[in-house]
Enzyme design. Structure first.
Site: not given
Length: 238
Positions: A142, A155
């Site tokens: 990501s 995350y």
């Protein structure tokens, strides 16, 4: 250009979102697809859609964060479905909050699923790619793995880790003609992003899963020694 017809792919988190879009895009190229996830009903419905495109499809239900379950399920898939040529590590979870406020179990669950899950599934599949002396490993990271934010410590840590794992793996396996590709998308209109209220899914405002799946297919079709680098796709090839 690589011929993908007749290859076998494993996609984790393949029941919905980017995983499902990638599975359907693969099927349109003649790739036989096995998908994994934790919701059997969703997996069954997706397998039916994949099969409707004229390829073989199957599923396995397991938690990528449990290595024993991963190994047993992949051994069973290999015996009943076939060995794999392509692995897409797509399964992931997310939650956001400050480091001090987030429950430690949530923090650990994110690391276990996103980072250790990628490691566990790759460890289970990699020997068959090495035996074939060819293959592709595609790891979904990501842009949060490139830059942290005030509420993304867990995350971002997991996705930074996926990038480091991928870079190291590339250096290990390129001698076996195995390509390792790291995907680093920003927000995609996936079910997870919509559940987290990151987007309403408006196609005029946010990337759709089908669009990014097309990019994955395009990368797989490149000559094996090709390399792409961008903010959203980093393909490290032999």
């Amino acid at each position: 250009m690589e011929n993908l017809n007749g290859k076998y792919a494993l996609i984790t988190g393949g029941g919905r979102g980017l995983g499902k879009a990638t599975a359907l895009a693969f099927a349109q190229e003649g790739i036989n697809v096995a998908i994994t996830g934790r919701n059997e009903a969703i997996l069954i419905d997706t397998v039916k859609e994949i099969e409707s495109l004229g390829v073989k499809a199957t599923y396995a239900t397991f938690d990528v964060a449990n290595y024993d379950d991963v190994k047993a399920a992949i051994d069973k898939l290999n015996a009943e479905f076939g060995t794999f040529d392509i692995l897409v590590n797509n399964a992931g979870i997310a939650a956001f909050g400050s480091l001090i406020d987030m429950d430690p179990k949530t923090w650990v669950d994110i690391i276990n699923t996103n980072l250790l899950g990628t490691y566990f599934v790759t460890k289970a599949v990699l020997p068959q790619l090495i035996a074939k002396n060819q293959g592709d490993v595609i790891n979904v990271s990501s842009t949060a793995g490139l830059n942290g934010a005030a509420t993304t410590s867990a995350y971002s840590a997991s996705k930074f880790g996926v990038i480091g794992l991928s870079d190291s793996l590339m250096r290990e396996v390129r001698k076996y003609n195995i390509r390792v590709c790291t995907l680093m998308p920003s927000t995609i209109a996936s079910d997870m992003s919509k559940d987290l209220k990151l987007t309403d899914g408006d196609p005029d405002k946010v990337l759709q899963p089908e669009d990014f799946a097309e990019l994955i297919v395009a990368n797989l079709k490149l000559p094996r020694r090709a390399m792409l680098k961008s903010a959203s796709l980093w393909s490290t090839n032999p």
